[in-house]
Design a protein around this motif. Structure first.
Motif, PDB file in Angstrom:
ATOM      1  N   ASP A 207     -34.959  53.640  35.537  1.00 47.00           N
ATOM      2  CA  ASP A 207     -36.385  53.972  35.563  1.00 47.00           C
ATOM      3  C   ASP A 207     -36.897  53.791  36.985  1.00 47.00           C
ATOM      4  O   ASP A 207     -37.247  52.691  37.413  1.00 47.00           O
ATOM      5  N   ASP A 209     -39.622  54.414  38.296  1.00 47.03           N
ATOM      6  CA  ASP A 209     -41.008  53.969  38.400  1.00 47.03           C
ATOM      7  C   ASP A 209     -41.191  52.496  38.055  1.00 47.03           C
ATOM      8  O   ASP A 209     -42.303  51.965  38.185  1.00 47.03           O
ATOM      9  N   PRO A 212     -40.880  51.202  42.277  1.00 42.19           N
ATOM     10  CA  PRO A 212     -40.561  52.302  43.200  1.00 42.19           C
ATOM     11  C   PRO A 212     -40.229  51.821  44.608  1.00 42.19           C
ATOM     12  O   PRO A 212     -40.782  50.838  45.097  1.00 42.19           O
ATOM     13  N   ASP A 217     -38.969  57.075  45.178  1.00 47.37           N
ATOM     14  CA  ASP A 217     -40.262  57.731  45.011  1.00 47.37           C
ATOM     15  C   ASP A 217     -40.330  59.067  45.733  1.00 47.37           C
ATOM     16  O   ASP A 217     -41.325  59.777  45.665  1.00 47.37           O
ATOM     17  N   ASN A 220     -41.427  62.301  43.954  1.00 49.23           N
ATOM     18  CA  ASN A 220     -42.834  62.484  43.611  1.00 49.23           C
ATOM     19  C   ASN A 220     -43.659  63.012  44.781  1.00 49.23           C
ATOM     20  O   ASN A 220     -44.826  63.367  44.605  1.00 49.23           O
ATOM     21  N   LYS A 313     -38.266  62.775  38.639  1.00 47.10           N
ATOM     22  CA  LYS A 313     -39.594  63.333  38.383  1.00 47.10           C
ATOM     23  C   LYS A 313     -40.027  63.168  36.931  1.00 47.10           C
ATOM     24  O   LYS A 313     -41.089  62.592  36.654  1.00 47.10           O
ATOM     25  N   ARG A 315     -38.245  61.641  34.528  1.00 45.40           N
ATOM     26  CA  ARG A 315     -37.740  60.349  34.011  1.00 45.40           C
ATOM     27  C   ARG A 315     -37.190  60.486  32.589  1.00 45.40           C
ATOM     28  O   ARG A 315     -37.486  59.703  31.695  1.00 45.40           O
ATOM     29  N   GLN A 354     -35.507  48.554  38.185  1.00 39.48           N
ATOM     30  CA  GLN A 354     -35.123  49.936  37.915  1.00 39.48           C
ATOM     31  C   GLN A 354     -33.893  49.997  37.011  1.00 39.48           C
ATOM     32  O   GLN A 354     -33.831  50.833  36.102  1.00 39.48           O
TER      33      GLN A 354
END
Length: 420
Positions: A207, A209, A212, A217, A220, A313, A315, A354
């Motif tokens: 993950d 996010d 980050p 990141d 994004n 992006k 996820r 993460q």
């Protein structure tokens, strides 16, 4: 394709310039002067030539033996399974007695060769038979081999797991962590296929996010159209994969080095000085690091773009929404494979949290089959190849493997590591 060939021509030209400069300023006639400049120019040429040659050179594994219990054992390397985009290679030491641990090391496909995990393999060999995914440079794979995206990558990992059988212990490092988790779930959903005994996930973006970083990141901050337009190019005419769209290794390397441009510039300036003073050697610290760091490979365009879109992006893995051929793969189906998470407290690529997010996707796995290990002082590279790996993480991973290996307690002692 013209741009790709032009880039290769620039690399060769720079290597030639370095070689020519070294040869010219190394002429004995310059030894008659008291000026330091000839030796500095020759040193610049030597360092420049080596750097640009290494960019196009696949590193050797160089693992010929390991030392275990003060005995030296020869190591053999064989291709166990050969696929268009990857070879499954097998390292085995010729020991007096066989080991009970069979490990599949899923190496990253993130710009560098699998040899980036050389030290990881060496450290495991005294106690394990080790299989490694050796991903191929996309520029060497003909167009006739077809596409290769995140779904194909996951299918490859599944095929390797099936090939090695139920007694395999899987270790995934960095980039392949989320896709290896999905591959394990695919086996869990298939009643006819054996499940790996253990799955160790090291510093990967399950993950992105969750915590980050500048690297994770990145997806994004750009659109997929911008990304495809700016970094994707067809392979040139000089290579077997002519016409295949790739994210070129040289472009990836430029991105890697731009993140710490000052550090790299200082390292090369210091190396030029060391060469000029006669203090450098072929296997000094600088050369050992940069020979590996500069050796880069092209990634298939569809793999790179689908990784950015689906892992970072949207996820899909973090949301347990990943699909293969349109079918949802339910990660929560993993109930028989023990899972260990390893993270580095100073990991600036895949920060703590993460990778740990994987455990939240496993509600049906008993707590006794879940573990989390944090090396507080370890950075990204250190968690699989540095002192933190050798001294703390490796013993913990082997003990985790033994706890779920079905082996007797007598056979679970971890050999003190020595390498030749």
């Amino acid at each position: 394709m013209t741009l790709y060939d032009m880039s290769e021509s620039i690399r060769q030209t720079n290597a030639w310039m370095g070689s020519t400069t070294k040869a010219f300023w190394s002429n004995p006639a310059f030894s008659m002067t008291m000026s330091p400049f000839p030796s500095l120019f020759a040193a610049w040429g030597e360092v420049t030539e080596r750097a640009f040659e290494k960019v196009a050179e696949k590193p050797s594994w160089g693992i010929e033996s390991v030392v275990s219990k003060d005995r030296d054992y020869p190591v053999t390397k064989n291709i166990d399974l050969q696929l268009p985009f990857c070879d499954l290679i097998h390292f085995a030491a010729a020991r007096n007695r066989p080991v009970t641990r069979k490990v599949l090391l899923v190496a990253p496909m993130s710009g560098h060769y699998a040899t980036l995990c050389r030290k990881t393999v060496v450290s495991l060999l005294p106690n394990c038979d080790v299989y490694v995914t050796e991903w191929k440079n996309a520029r060497d794979v003909p167009l006739s081999a077809g596409k290769f995206d995140v779904e194909d990558y996951t299918k490859y990992v599944v095929q390797f797991m099936k090939h090695l059988g139920e007694d395999v212990h899987v270790i995934a490092v960095c980039q392949p962590v989320p896709l290896t988790l999905v591959a394990t779930a695919m086996l869990a959903e298939d009643d006819s296929s054996p499940n790996p005994r253990t799955l160790t996930l090291i510093g990967g973006p399950v993950d992105p996010d969750a915590n980050p970083t500048e690297v994770t990141d990145f997806g994004n901050r750009v659109t997929m159209g911008q990304l495809e337009h700016s970094v994707i190019t067809p392979v040139g005419f000089a290579f077997p994969g002519v016409g295949r769209k790739v994210y070129p290794g040289a472009m990836q390397l430029a991105s890697f080095m731009a993140m710490n441009a000052g550090t790299h510039a200082k390292a090369f300036l210091n190396q030029i000085g060391a060469v000029a003073r006669g203090e450098a050697s072929d296997l000094d610290k600088h050369n050992k690091f940069y020979d590996e760091y500069l050796a880069v490979m092209d990634m298939p365009a569809e793999f790179y773009l689908s990784t950015v879109e689906r892992v970072f992006k949207t996820r899909e893995v973090a949301r347990n929404a990943f699909t293969i051929d349109g079918e949802h793969v339910d990660i929560s189906k993993i109930t028989e494979t023990a899972v260990k998470i390893v993270e580095g407290g100073r990991d600036d690529i895949s920060a703590p949290g993460q990778c740990l997010a994987a455990l939240d996707l496993l509600p049906n796995l008993p707590d006794s089959m879940k573990e989390h290990f944090v090396a507080p002082e370890a950075g990204h590279y250190g968690i699989f190849s540095g002192s933190a790996w050798r001294n703390d993480i490796r013993p913990a991973v082997l003990n985790f493997i033994d706890a779920h290996n079905g082996a007797s307690k007598k056979s679970t002692k971890v050999t003190k590591l020595k390498t030749s």
